[in-house]
Design a protein around this motif. Structure first.
Motif, mmCIF file in Angstrom:
data_model
loop_
_atom_site.group_PDB
_atom_site.id
_atom_site.type_symbol
_atom_site.label_atom_id
_atom_site.label_comp_id
_atom_site.label_asym_id
_atom_site.label_seq_id
_atom_site.Cartn_x
_atom_site.Cartn_y
_atom_site.Cartn_z
ATOM 1 N N GLY A 89 51.571 34.510 23.905
ATOM 2 C CA GLY A 89 50.317 33.788 24.055
ATOM 3 C C GLY A 89 50.353 32.608 24.995
ATOM 4 O O GLY A 89 49.406 31.807 25.024
ATOM 5 N N HIS A 90 51.414 32.488 25.806
ATOM 6 C CA HIS A 90 51.524 31.335 26.682
ATOM 7 C C HIS A 90 50.999 31.630 28.083
ATOM 8 O O HIS A 90 51.134 32.751 28.594
ATOM 9 N N TYR A 91 50.447 30.608 28.703
ATOM 10 C CA TYR A 91 49.968 30.686 30.088
ATOM 11 C C TYR A 91 51.149 30.853 31.027
ATOM 12 O O TYR A 91 52.207 30.231 30.840
ATOM 13 N N ARG A 92 50.957 31.672 32.078
ATOM 14 C CA ARG A 92 52.039 31.900 33.032
ATOM 15 C C ARG A 92 51.730 31.372 34.433
ATOM 16 O O ARG A 92 52.497 30.614 34.996
ATOM 17 N N CYS A 93 50.580 31.775 35.018
ATOM 18 C CA CYS A 93 50.347 31.405 36.412
ATOM 19 C C CYS A 93 48.909 31.690 36.811
ATOM 20 O O CYS A 93 48.220 32.472 36.157
ATOM 21 N N PRO A 94 48.450 31.089 37.933
ATOM 22 C CA PRO A 94 47.151 31.452 38.492
ATOM 23 C C PRO A 94 47.265 32.692 39.357
ATOM 24 O O PRO A 94 48.347 33.011 39.870
ATOM 25 N N ASN A 95 46.152 33.378 39.533
ATOM 26 C CA ASN A 95 46.116 34.568 40.373
ATOM 27 C C ASN A 95 44.701 34.694 40.929
ATOM 28 O O ASN A 95 43.811 33.920 40.574
ATOM 29 N N SER A 96 44.500 35.640 41.824
ATOM 30 C CA SER A 96 43.152 35.888 42.329
ATOM 31 C C SER A 96 42.985 37.358 42.629
ATOM 32 O O SER A 96 43.887 37.997 43.169
ATOM 33 N N GLN A 97 41.817 37.892 42.263
ATOM 34 C CA GLN A 97 41.475 39.268 42.580
ATOM 35 C C GLN A 97 40.611 39.348 43.829
ATOM 36 O O GLN A 97 40.797 40.206 44.676
ATOM 37 N N GLN A 98 39.651 38.455 43.942
ATOM 38 C CA GLN A 98 38.707 38.507 45.060
ATOM 39 C C GLN A 98 38.832 37.329 46.011
ATOM 40 O O GLN A 98 38.198 37.313 47.057
ATOM 41 N N GLY A 99 39.639 36.341 45.642
ATOM 42 C CA GLY A 99 39.902 35.226 46.536
ATOM 43 C C GLY A 99 41.133 35.481 47.389
ATOM 44 O O GLY A 99 41.739 36.557 47.341
ATOM 45 N N TYR A 100 41.518 34.467 48.159
ATOM 46 C CA TYR A 100 42.667 34.635 49.058
ATOM 47 C C TYR A 100 43.982 34.572 48.285
ATOM 48 O O TYR A 100 44.845 35.436 48.432
ATOM 49 N N THR A 101 44.161 33.540 47.452
ATOM 50 C CA THR A 101 45.362 33.425 46.623
ATOM 51 C C THR A 101 44.994 32.739 45.313
ATOM 52 O O THR A 101 43.898 32.204 45.150
ATOM 53 N N GLY A 102 45.939 32.710 44.399
ATOM 54 C CA GLY A 102 45.757 31.962 43.166
ATOM 55 C C GLY A 102 45.819 30.470 43.364
ATOM 56 O O GLY A 102 45.496 29.698 42.457
ATOM 57 N N PHE A 103 46.252 30.048 44.555
ATOM 58 C CA PHE A 103 46.393 28.622 44.837
ATOM 59 C C PHE A 103 45.342 28.118 45.823
ATOM 60 O O PHE A 103 45.444 27.011 46.344
ATOM 61 N N SER A 104 44.349 28.945 46.099
ATOM 62 C CA SER A 104 43.178 28.515 46.865
ATOM 63 C C SER A 104 41.954 28.776 45.999
ATOM 64 O O SER A 104 42.061 29.329 44.909
ATOM 65 N N THR A 105 40.792 28.366 46.474
ATOM 66 C CA THR A 105 39.591 28.472 45.644
ATOM 67 C C THR A 105 38.621 29.489 46.209
ATOM 68 O O THR A 105 38.035 29.289 47.286
ATOM 69 N N TRP A 106 38.469 30.585 45.502
ATOM 70 C CA TRP A 106 37.445 31.587 45.790
ATOM 71 C C TRP A 106 36.114 30.960 45.395
ATOM 72 O O TRP A 106 35.897 30.603 44.243
ATOM 73 N N THR A 107 35.214 30.819 46.345
ATOM 74 C CA THR A 107 34.053 29.963 46.097
ATOM 75 C C THR A 107 33.036 30.567 45.138
ATOM 76 O O THR A 107 32.306 29.832 44.475
ATOM 77 N N ARG A 108 32.972 31.883 45.024
ATOM 78 C CA ARG A 108 32.051 32.429 44.031
ATOM 79 C C ARG A 108 32.576 32.171 42.620
ATOM 80 O O ARG A 108 31.803 31.884 41.699
#
Length: 484
Positions: free
Chosen positions: A247-266
Motif C-alpha cells: 500500500g505504499h506510494y512508489r513514484c510519479p508516472n504519466s500516460q498522456q503527458g511527457y513524463t512523470g516529472f513534468s506537468t500534463w496540462t489537461r
C-alpha cells in the motif's frame, strides 16, 4: 504567464456567448446527423469529423450531456428531448460499468444534469422520472466507489489509512483526472445512498470520496516542499504508482503527458476544476458527518491548498491568453522562444497547444475565485479577497479567448466546437494536417463539453439563474410531489 484584464466582466462576454450557443447548436445537430453510433462513442475529430479512438468508453456522457447543457443555456426543448431520449437509450451500461474511473464524466453529465434541471424547476417535475435519474446516480456512485485501492498514507490521516479510485491501468494506478469522478460518490451520498460490500459491510461513499480527494492532494499535486528534484508549487503528476502489496506510494508516472516529472496540462486542469468544485460541495455536508473524517477545517484546508496551488501553477506556466501547451515539459517548447510572454500559437512547428485543458481550467479558476470571494478564508494570514479576484479574472480571460477564433470552430462542416484539442500526444493519436509537424485544428468530445460547461457557468450568472453546480440536483425542492 496569463495576462489578466482586471476590467473584464461576465457581461463583456455576452455577445460572444450568444454566437457561441448558436454555433454549439449546429455542431450538436451535425454530429447527430452524420456520426454512426455503431462505431462506438465519438471521441475526437480527424479532419473535422468525429471518430472513435481510446481505451475505454468515457466520452458518451459528454456527447449527450452537451445537448442537455444546450437546453439549459437556451431553453430549446429540441436539445432537452435529445438528451433525455439518448440518456434513456444508451447510458445504462455506463451506470454499471465496473472497468472505468469515469462515472463522474459519463453519468453526472447526463443523469445528473437532468435531475438538476428538474430540481431547479427548469423542466416539469415528474416523480417517476426523478426517481429514475436518482436511482442511476445512486448506483453509479456505488459502482465507482468499489473500484478501490487501500493505501498506507504518508500523512497521518485522522480517519484511518487512505485509498483511491484506481484507473483502468489497474489497482496500482491513481490518475489525477479521477478527482472529477468523486462527483459521482458525493452525489450518491447526498441522495441518501449507502453502498454494501461483502458480508453486508456498509461503505460510506462520502468517506471514500474524501479519501480519494486526500490521496490526489497528497500524491498527485506538488507543493514546493522538497518532495523530489522537480517539486514546484502546484505542478501535477498524471499518474501516481503504488505498491499494492504493502500500500505504499512508489513514484510519479504519466500516460498522456511527457513524463512523470513534468506537468500534463489537461491533468492539471482536472485537478483545478475537481478541487474547486469539491470545496463547493463540502459546504453542503453537515459538520457532524465530517467530524469522524477529519473535521471541516482540516478537509477544507487540504482542498484549498491543492486548488490554489494548481491554479497558481496554471496562471504562471500558461501563455498570455490563457491557453496552455499540452505539457509544461514538452521537449521542443524551448524552440518557441519566450512562449509564456506571448499568446499561444496553435499553428507553430514544435509543440501543440491543448484548448481542452484551457476549457476545463477556466471553470476551475472561476469556481475557486467565486469560492474565495464569497467566503472569508485566509491562507498564511492572507486576505482571501485578492487571490479570489485574481482567479476569477484569470477564468474570464481564458474563457474570453476560447469563445473566439482561432479556438471557436466557425466552419459549418467541422463537427467540433472547440478547436486545437489534444488527446494523446505520446501515442500519436491526434491528426496532423499534411505538411505539419504537430497536430492542430481538431476537437474532442471532452473539450466541446467543458467549453459548454464553462460558458453555461457564466451564462447563468448573466441570466441571474441559480448558481451552477453538479450537486444542486441532490437538493429537494419544497414543492416536489412523490405520490405514485
Amino acid at each position: 504567464m496569463i495576462q489578466l484584464d482586471p476590467s473584464l466582466k461576465p457581461a463583456d462576454l455576452s455577445t460572444k456567448l450568444q454566437r457561441f450557443w448558436e454555433i454549439s447548436a449546429k455542431k450538436i445537430k451535425l454530429i447527430e446527423q452524420q456520426y454512426n453510433p455503431a462505431h462506438g462513442s465519438p471521441v475526437f475529430t480527424m479532419q473535422g469529423r468525429y471518430t472513435t479512438r481510446g481505451w475505454t468508453e468515457w466520452t458518451q456522457g459528454f456527447q449527450y450531456g452537451s445537448a442537455i447543457i444546450q437546453f439549459d443555456a437556451t431553453g430549446d426543448t429540441e436539445f432537452l428531448e435529445l438528451g433525455r431520449l439518448k440518456t434513456l437509450a444508451v447510458m445504462a451500461p455506463h451506470v454499471s460499468h465496473t472497468g472505468v474511473h469515469d462515472h463522474g464524466f459519463n453519468n453526472v453529465s447526463t443523469y445528473g444534469n437532468l435531475l438538476r434541471l428538474m430540481r431547479e424547476g427548469k423542466i416539469p417535475f415528474n416523480a417517476w422520472e426523478a426517481n429514475f435519474y436518482t436511482l442511476a446516480l445512486k448506483v453509479s456512485g456505488a459502482v465507482q466507489a468499489n473500484r478501490w485501492t487501500p493505501i498506507n498514507s504518508k500523512t497521518e490521516s485522522p480517519f484511518g489509512t487512505g485509498g483511491f479510485i484506481h484507473s483502468f491501468n489497474g489497482p496500482h494506478s491513481l490518475f489525477v483526472d479521477t478527482i472529477r469522478s468523486c462527483r459521482s460518490l458525493v452525489v450518491s451520498h447526498l441522495l441518501g445512498h449507502t453502498s454494501k460490500g461483502e458480508g453486508d459491510v456498509q461503505i460510506n461513499l462520502l468517506e471514500r470520496a474524501l479519501h480519494h480527494i486526500e490521496a490526489t492532494a497528497t500524491y498527485s499535486v506538488y507543493y514546493g516542499e522538497g518532495r523530489d528534484s522537480y517539486d514546484v508549487w502546484g505542478r501535477t503528476a498524471h499518474e501516481s504508482i503504488f505498491n499494492v502489496t504493502d500500500g505504499h506510494y512508489r513514484c510519479p508516472n504519466s500516460q498522456q503527458g511527457y513524463t512523470g516529472f513534468s506537468t500534463w496540462t489537461r491533468g492539471l486542469a482536472w485537478a483545478m476544476c475537481g478541487f474547486a468544485e469539491s470545496l463547493e460541495a463540502l459546504l453542503l455536508i453537515p459538520d457532524d458527518e465530517l467530524t469522524a473524517l477529519g473535521g471541516r477545517e482540516r478537509l477544507e484546508s487540504l482542498m484549498l491548498k491543492a486548488a490554489r496551488a494548481t491554479c497558481d501553477f496554471y496562471i504562471e506556466h500558461t501563455p498570455l491568453d490563457g491557453v496552455p501547451y499540452w505539457d509544461t515539459g514538452a521537449p521542443d517548447l524551448h524552440k518557441l522562444g519566450d512562449y509564456l510572454h506571448q499568446p499561444a500559437n496553435p499553428y507553430n512547428e514544435y509543440e501543440p497547444v491543448d484548448s481542452s485543458a484551457a476549457a476545463i481550467a477556466a471553470q476551475g479558476l472561476l469556481r475557486l475565485g467565486h469560492y474565495l470571494m464569497q467566503h472569508s478564508h485566509s491562507m498564511d494570514g492572507e486576505d482571501a479577497e485578492k487571490p479570489g479576484v485574481i482567479y476569477w479574472q484569470a477564468g474570464l480571460t481564458v474563457l474570453n479567448t476560447l469563445l473566439d477564433i482561432p479556438y471557436l470552430s466557425t466552419d459549418p462542416a467541422h463537427q467540433g466546437l472547440l478547436l486545437h484539442s489534444i488527446y494523446h500526444r505520446p501515442n500519436g493519436w491526434d491528426y496532423r494536417p499534411e505538411g505539419s509537424k504537430i497536430p492542430y485544428g481538431e476537437s474532442s468530445m471532452w473539450g466541446d463539453y467543458h467549453i459548454r460547461e464553462a460558458a453555461l457557468y457564466v451564462q447563468r450568472l448573466l441570466d441571474e439563474a441559480p448558481y451552477y453546480a453538479f450537486f444542486t440536483g441532490c437538493i429537494r425542492q419544497k414543492d416536489e410531489q412523490h405520490e405514485w
